[in-house]
Design a protein around this motif. Structure first.
Motif, short mmCIF file in Angstrom:
data_model
loop_
_atom_site.label_atom_id
_atom_site.label_comp_id
_atom_site.label_asym_id
_atom_site.label_seq_id
_atom_site.Cartn_x
_atom_site.Cartn_y
_atom_site.Cartn_z
N ASP A 64 19.73 -6.95 -3.19
CA ASP A 64 21.04 -7.31 -2.63
C ASP A 64 21.64 -8.53 -3.33
OD1 ASP A 64 19.59 -9.43 -1.73
OD2 ASP A 64 19.78 -8.97 0.40
N GLY A 65 21.13 -8.88 -4.51
CA GLY A 65 21.70 -10.00 -5.26
C GLY A 65 20.93 -11.28 -5.06
N ASN A 66 20.54 -11.56 -3.79
CA ASN A 66 19.77 -12.77 -3.51
C ASN A 66 18.29 -12.50 -3.49
OD1 ASN A 66 22.03 -14.44 -3.13
ND2 ASN A 66 22.31 -13.56 -1.08
N ALA A 67 17.95 -11.33 -3.01
CA ALA A 67 16.54 -11.04 -2.82
C ALA A 67 16.22 -9.62 -3.28
CB ALA A 67 16.16 -11.21 -1.35
N LEU A 68 14.97 -9.42 -3.65
CA LEU A 68 14.49 -8.10 -4.00
C LEU A 68 13.58 -7.62 -2.89
CD1 LEU A 68 13.40 -8.65 -7.72
CD2 LEU A 68 15.60 -7.85 -6.86
N LEU A 69 13.71 -6.34 -2.54
CA LEU A 69 12.76 -5.77 -1.60
C LEU A 69 11.77 -4.96 -2.41
CD1 LEU A 69 12.01 -5.43 1.40
CD2 LEU A 69 13.25 -3.26 1.31
N LEU A 70 10.50 -5.35 -2.31
CA LEU A 70 9.46 -4.68 -3.10
C LEU A 70 8.66 -3.76 -2.21
CD1 LEU A 70 8.11 -7.79 -5.05
CD2 LEU A 70 10.04 -6.30 -5.62
N ARG A 71 8.13 -2.70 -2.81
CA ARG A 71 7.15 -1.89 -2.10
C ARG A 71 5.89 -1.88 -2.96
NH1 ARG A 71 7.24 4.41 -0.08
NH2 ARG A 71 5.40 4.22 1.25
N THR A 72 4.88 -2.60 -2.48
CA THR A 72 3.64 -2.72 -3.24
C THR A 72 2.63 -1.70 -2.73
OG1 THR A 72 2.79 -4.37 -1.69
CG2 THR A 72 4.03 -5.19 -3.58
N SER A 73 1.44 -1.82 -3.20
CA SER A 73 0.40 -0.87 -2.86
C SER A 73 0.08 -0.91 -1.37
CB SER A 73 -0.86 -1.20 -3.67
OG SER A 73 -1.79 -0.16 -3.55
N GLU A 74 -0.10 0.28 -0.76
CA GLU A 74 -0.43 0.36 0.67
C GLU A 74 -1.81 1.01 0.79
OE1 GLU A 74 2.95 2.67 1.72
OE2 GLU A 74 4.14 0.94 2.28
N THR A 75 -2.84 0.20 0.95
CA THR A 75 -4.19 0.76 0.98
C THR A 75 -4.67 1.04 2.40
OG1 THR A 75 -5.01 -1.50 0.90
CG2 THR A 75 -4.95 -0.29 -1.17
N ARG A 76 -4.13 0.33 3.38
CA ARG A 76 -4.64 0.51 4.74
C ARG A 76 -3.63 1.19 5.67
NH1 ARG A 76 -5.87 -4.49 3.26
NH2 ARG A 76 -4.18 -5.37 4.50
N ARG A 77 -2.39 0.74 5.61
CA ARG A 77 -1.44 1.14 6.64
C ARG A 77 -0.09 1.43 5.96
NH1 ARG A 77 2.24 -1.33 9.55
NH2 ARG A 77 1.87 -3.36 8.63
N LEU A 78 0.57 2.47 6.46
CA LEU A 78 1.88 2.81 5.94
C LEU A 78 2.87 1.70 6.27
CD1 LEU A 78 3.68 5.00 4.62
CD2 LEU A 78 4.10 5.88 6.92
N GLY A 79 3.62 1.24 5.27
CA GLY A 79 4.65 0.24 5.53
C GLY A 79 4.20 -1.18 5.28
N GLU A 80 2.90 -1.36 5.09
CA GLU A 80 2.42 -2.74 4.89
C GLU A 80 2.86 -3.30 3.55
OE1 GLU A 80 -1.80 -3.04 4.57
OE2 GLU A 80 -1.94 -1.47 3.07
#
Lengths: 421, 273
Positions: A64-80
């Motif tokens: 959004d210009g100010n921040a990045l939303l990252l999706r990193t590795s999820e080894t235990r729980r969906l969405g973590e």
């Protein structure tokens, strides 16, 4: 001169408004389709290094210009894996060619970097605990491979049932539910709609005035009220009655006395009835009275005239009503929540077991899948791509249903075109 | 143009008049009155329509010509607020008898309207419409009777190759002959024509009038027309109506050359109004 100028201005204004309407429509269509399809495209994996020296392998899902939303590795729980980082903290971004992604059946994605041996080891350890549905190196994909993955995901989304959480996997039951519901609704609404239109067209008495008022009123009732009506009238009224008389041995477990496909279809049929009636009545009114007289003069009764001449000639209007009813019904979700639409149906109302169509069963719906994915999942941002994908599919279903009905109508209309001129 | 047609018709008409004198009328009205709500459209009309002749019905607009036709086959029943008094007899049958079978009566009295009204069906199905109402299902019998009707209406040669095409694609003149074919396919005794040529161009009108002569040998024709010359050219008998009343009825030649009533004379000499 003045008149010409005024006409020109009006023409431009009208043209502009029509253009605006078309642009809005196309914009909506392309946004839905674009977002939906984009959610299925394999994204680039990047190694993000922050000012504090830490680094993570992630897909950038929003910026959004100010921040990045990252999706990193999820080894235990969906969405973590979702993580928000300030743009200013990012010191380096690069996309390693040897990054890999392991997609799991419950929607989790395990990320890593390394050669094929490392990938195989990772698949082995993750696969021991969860079902692996997809393994790829997104940064190393050629155009064709990327397209292949995209198509495979699309096929899986459309043609497989969801994961137990309903947050991952396909939406086949919802797709089947939506189409079955709309088709059943159209089968139910057409005879009633045509009959009511014929009645209104043939009669001019007090009864017709009452029916017309009732239908006009129906058209203005908010959709959710239909849901309440369907719940009270069909489910608790008729449905409970059927259970008492025919399925008494199964009580207190309801058969028809609970929400189900049939009651939902009837509720939608009530909702779309005014559309059909108005359309068919207009079609009947457009038929010149000379045709009616011609038929009567040949010795036809009123009934024969209606069946052999008026209704066939009004067929384009009947099909227009059919198209409008389908468009209205496929988009109505609110009333269904009260009469049998569920998040996760235990059994599909349409399956391979006789009698194939089970009208008393609960069903899933694409509209509800959109709502469910966008709002009801534990965190909002994760559900949005899935909501887009469901919305895209819903729009496609409506378009396909509409197009087939319109094509059917146009083929008939060609035969009757001279009537309308 | 009318000169070339008139002599031939005069010859035919003079023969027919002698024959018609003793024949029973095909259609007879006695003191027939009609109201649309409070408005009186017909006032005690006594009319004998001779069998197998052409009778023309003339008169100024709104004089009740079309209303009379719609009374004779009870099409006025379909309009709310109409009331009929008096008697109409089709042959021996009382058209307004309480136990009259309206649909059977209508089949026996065909009508062709001012503007051709072909159904939005194929040419074949238009003509077969009335036959199917009679319960004829056999494809062969339908085909034969459709062909016979189209030939009788002088349309067969033009549409034989496109029987399955939509009837709305025909020209106006063809449509009008199609509507006649549709009407005569069910073998009516009387064929009423309400200004049937007013939508046609002169050439089509000429053809149409020839067709009327061919049909006159088989059917009783009742022709409403605005065109005085047409009435004089085509008909054997003429009835002049004014303000809902039948003013004068008689042999066409006599009525046009030597009218008994002043109103008739004013109308046919164009002094009316």
């Amino acid at each position: 001169m003045n008149g010409t100028r005024a006409a020109t201005a009006a023409t431009w204004m009208l043209g502009g408004l029509v253009g605006l309407c078309i642009a809005t429509m196309l914009g909506l269509l392309f946004f839905t389709l674009g977002s939906g399809l984009a959610s299925l495209r394999p994204g680039t994996l990047e190694r993000i290094t922050l000012a504090d020296g830490s680094s993570r392998l992630a897909e950038v899902v929003a910026d959004d210009g100010n921040a990045l939303l990252l999706r990193t590795s999820e080894t235990r729980r969906l969405g973590e894996g979702y993580e928000r980082v300030r743009r200013g903290d990012v010191v380096a971004r690069r996309a390693p060619v040897d990054a890999f992604m392991i997609g799991l059946g419950d929607g989790r994605r395990v990320l890593g970097i390394g050669d094929d041996a490392a990938l195989a080891a990772a698949v082995g350890s993750v696969g021991a605990l969860a079902r692996v549905v997809e393994v790829l190196r997104p940064n190393a994909l050629g155009a064709f491979e990327g397209a292949g993955i995209f198509l495979r995901r699309l096929a899986r989304f459309v043609a497989t049932p969801p994961d137990a959480s309903n947050l991952a996997g396909g939406v086949l039951p919802a797709l089947v539910g939506t189409v079955t519901l709309v088709l059943l609704m159209s089968v139910l609404v057409m005879p009633f709609g045509v009959a009511a239109a014929v009645y209104l067209h043939e009669r001019r008495g007090v009864g017709a005035r009452i029916v017309r008022t009732a239908i006009d009123t129906l058209a203005g009732v908010p959709a959710i009220v239909y849901g309440v009506l369907g719940l009270g009238l069909f489910v608790h009224g008729i449905g409970a009655g059927i259970d008492r008389w025919f399925y008494a041995d199964r009580l207190p477990v309801p058969t028809f006395g609970g929400g189900g496909l049939l009651w939902a279809a009837l509720t939608l049929a009530l909702l779309t009835l005014p559309v059909v009636v108005v359309s068919v009545e207009q079609g009947l009114a457009r038929i010149p009275s000379s045709l009616r007289d011609g038929s009567l003069a040949l010795g036809a009764t009123r009934e024969e005239t209606l069946w052999r001449l008026l209704l066939p000639a009004a067929r384009p209007a009947v099909l227009t009503g059919f198209v409008l009813a389908i468009a209205r019904a496929a988009g109505s979700v609110a009333p269904l929540m009260l009469v049998g639409m569920v998040k996760l149906a235990p059994a599909s109302p349409l399956d391979g077991a006789f009698p194939y169509l089970h009208p008393s069963r609960q069903f899933m719906h694409l509209g509800f899948a959109v709502y469910d994915a966008a709002l009801a999942s534990p965190d909002a941002i994760r559900g949005v791509p899935r909501a887009y994908a469901c919305a895209m599919l819903l729009v496609c279903v409506v378009i396909v249903l509409n197009l087939s009905a319109i094509l059917l109508r146009n083929r008939l209309r060609d035969r009757y075109r001279a009537l309308e001129s | 143009m009318s000169n070339s047609v008139t002599p031939a018709i005069d010859g035919g008409a003079s023969v027919s008049r002698e024959q018609a004198a003793g024949a029973a009328p095909a259609l007879r009205t006695r003191a027939l009155s009609l109201w649309y709500g409070a408005r009186r459209a017909l006032d005690a009309v006594d009319l004998d329509v001779p069998a197998r002749r052409i009778t023309a019905l003339i008169g100024p607009s709104g004089c009740g010509k079309s209303s009379l036709l719609r009374c004779l086959n009870r099409l006025n029943d379909e309009i709310e607020g109409t009331r009929v008094e008096g008697e109409v007899r089709l042959g021996e049958a009382d058209v307004y008898a309480p136990d009259a079978f309206v649909h059977e009566l209508r089949r026996r009295v065909g009508i062709v309207f001012q503007r051709p009204n072909p159904f939005p069906l194929s040419v074949h199905d238009n003509v077969a419409y009335g036959l199917r109402l009679l319960g004829i299902r056999s494809r062969r019998e339908l085909d034969e009777r459709v062909e016979a009707a189209l030939k009788a209406a002088a349309l067969w040669d033009e549409v034989a190759s496109r029987l399955d095409d939509g009837a709305l694609g025909l020209s106006l003149g063809q449509q009008q002959r199609l509507v006649i074919a549709r009407a005569i396919a069910v073998e009516p005794e009387v064929l009423m024509l309400d200004e049937p040529a007013s939508a046609l161009d002169p050439a089509a009108t000429l053809r149409f009038e020839e067709l009327l002569h061919e049909l006159a040998g088989r059917y009783t024709l009742l022709l409403v027309t605005h065109n005085m010359q047409q009435a004089a050219r085509v008909s054997d008998f003429t009835a002049f109506m004014h303000a809902g009343r039948l003013i004068e009825f008689g042999d066409t030649d006599a009525l046009f050359t030597n009218p008994r009533e002043r109103q008739t004379e004013d109308f046919i000499t164009g002094r009316y109004g």
